[in-house]
Design a protein around this motif. Structure first.
Motif, PDB file in Angstrom:
ATOM      1  N   ARG A  95       0.823  -1.210   0.000  1.00  0.00           N
ATOM      2  CA  ARG A  95       0.000   0.000   0.000  1.00  0.00           C
ATOM      3  C   ARG A  95       0.860   1.263   0.000  1.00  0.00           C
ATOM      4  NH1 ARG A  95      -2.600   3.156  -1.673  1.00  0.00           N
ATOM      5  NH2 ARG A  95      -4.549   4.010  -0.893  1.00  0.00           N
ATOM      6  N   THR A 120      -4.533  -7.322  -3.011  1.00  0.00           N
ATOM      7  CA  THR A 120      -5.730  -6.582  -3.443  1.00  0.00           C
ATOM      8  C   THR A 120      -6.581  -6.187  -2.242  1.00  0.00           C
ATOM      9  OG1 THR A 120      -6.931  -8.633  -3.910  1.00  0.00           O
ATOM     10  CG2 THR A 120      -5.787  -7.588  -5.750  1.00  0.00           C
ATOM     11  N   GLU A 121      -6.547  -6.984  -1.173  1.00  0.00           N
ATOM     12  CA  GLU A 121      -7.278  -6.614   0.039  1.00  0.00           C
ATOM     13  C   GLU A 121      -6.641  -5.414   0.735  1.00  0.00           C
ATOM     14  OE1 GLU A 121      -7.409 -10.257   2.248  1.00  0.00           O
ATOM     15  OE2 GLU A 121      -9.029 -11.077   1.010  1.00  0.00           O
ATOM     16  N   LEU A 123      -5.768  -2.667  -0.776  1.00  0.00           N
ATOM     17  CA  LEU A 123      -6.057  -1.434  -1.507  1.00  0.00           C
ATOM     18  C   LEU A 123      -6.943  -0.465  -0.724  1.00  0.00           C
ATOM     19  CD1 LEU A 123      -6.509  -2.896  -5.083  1.00  0.00           C
ATOM     20  CD2 LEU A 123      -4.569  -1.579  -4.199  1.00  0.00           C
ATOM     21  N   HIS A 124      -7.721  -0.967   0.214  1.00  0.00           N
ATOM     22  CA  HIS A 124      -8.599  -0.090   1.004  1.00  0.00           C
ATOM     23  C   HIS A 124      -7.886   0.555   2.189  1.00  0.00           C
ATOM     24  CE1 HIS A 124      -8.687  -3.578   3.654  1.00  0.00           C
ATOM     25  NE2 HIS A 124      -9.128  -2.762   4.585  1.00  0.00           N
ATOM     26  N   ASN A 126      -5.494   2.886   4.414  1.00  0.00           N
ATOM     27  CA  ASN A 126      -5.093   4.287   4.309  1.00  0.00           C
ATOM     28  C   ASN A 126      -3.633   4.444   4.707  1.00  0.00           C
ATOM     29  OD1 ASN A 126      -7.649   5.348   3.531  1.00  0.00           O
ATOM     30  ND2 ASN A 126      -8.331   5.088   5.640  1.00  0.00           N
TER      31      ASN A 126
END
Length: 145
Positions: A95, A120-121, A123-124, A126
C-alpha cells in the motif's frame, strides 16, 4: 497511433538528458516502495516532470522479493493510518508503494493467488502520509549528510 509507454528500473540517466525531443509516454513505470533509494525517487520525479505522462505505475514494491532479509527486521505497518491489527507487513509495504513515489497503480509479479488476494485486500488501507513524507525527508537528509 498506439500509446507509447516507458519503464525504467533506474531513471537517473533519463533525468540527466533533455527528453523534450522524445515521444511523451502515456504511461511511465518506475520502481516504487520503501526500499527505493532517494536518488531513484528524485530522478523519478524529474523524469515525471519532464515527460508529464498521463499515468505513472510503480513496480517491485518489495524490492524484488518478499523473502529479502530486510523484511525480517523492518515492519512497514507504522506507515498505515488507523488500526494495523489484522494487516500483514506485505499489505502495508504494498500500500505504501502507491505513495513512495506517488503512482496511480502498482504492478507485482506473482503466481500465488493467495498473495495476490492479500495485496488486493490492502487497496482499502489508508496511508499515513505524514509518516511517508517524513520518511522521504529523512532519506534526503541522510544523502546530504
Amino acid at each position: 497511433m498506439p500509446d507509447v509507454g516507458g519503464a525504467s528500473w533506474d531513471p537517473r540517466p533519463l533525468a540527466d538528458i533533455d527528453l523534450s525531443g522524445l515521444p511523451r509516454p502515456e504511461t511511465l513505470m518506475v520502481r516504487a516502495g520503501l526500499l527505493v533509494g532517494v536518488e531513484i525517487l528524485d530522478a523519478t520525479q524529474a523524469v515525471r516532470a519532464s515527460w508529464n505522462p498521463t499515468t505513472v505505475w510503480g513496480m517491485s514494491p518489495f524490492g524484488g522479493s518478499t523473502t529479502q532479509t530486510v523484511w525480517e527486521t523492518f515492519d512497514p505497518r507504522p506507515f498505515l493510518h488507523g488500526p494495523r491489527d489484522g494487516h500483514s507487513w506485505t499489505q502495508a509495504a504494498f500500500r505504501i508503494a502507491f505513495h513512495v513515489p506517488a503512482v496511480d497503480a502498482v504492478a507485482v509479479s506473482t503466481d500465488n493467488p493467495a498473495h495476490l488476494r492479500e495485496l488486493t485486500e490492502a487497496l482499502h488501507l489508508n496511508i499515513n502520509e505524514r509518516a511517508a513524507d517524513r520518511y522521504h525527508r529523512h532519506l534526503r537528509q541522510q544523502r546530504h549528510g
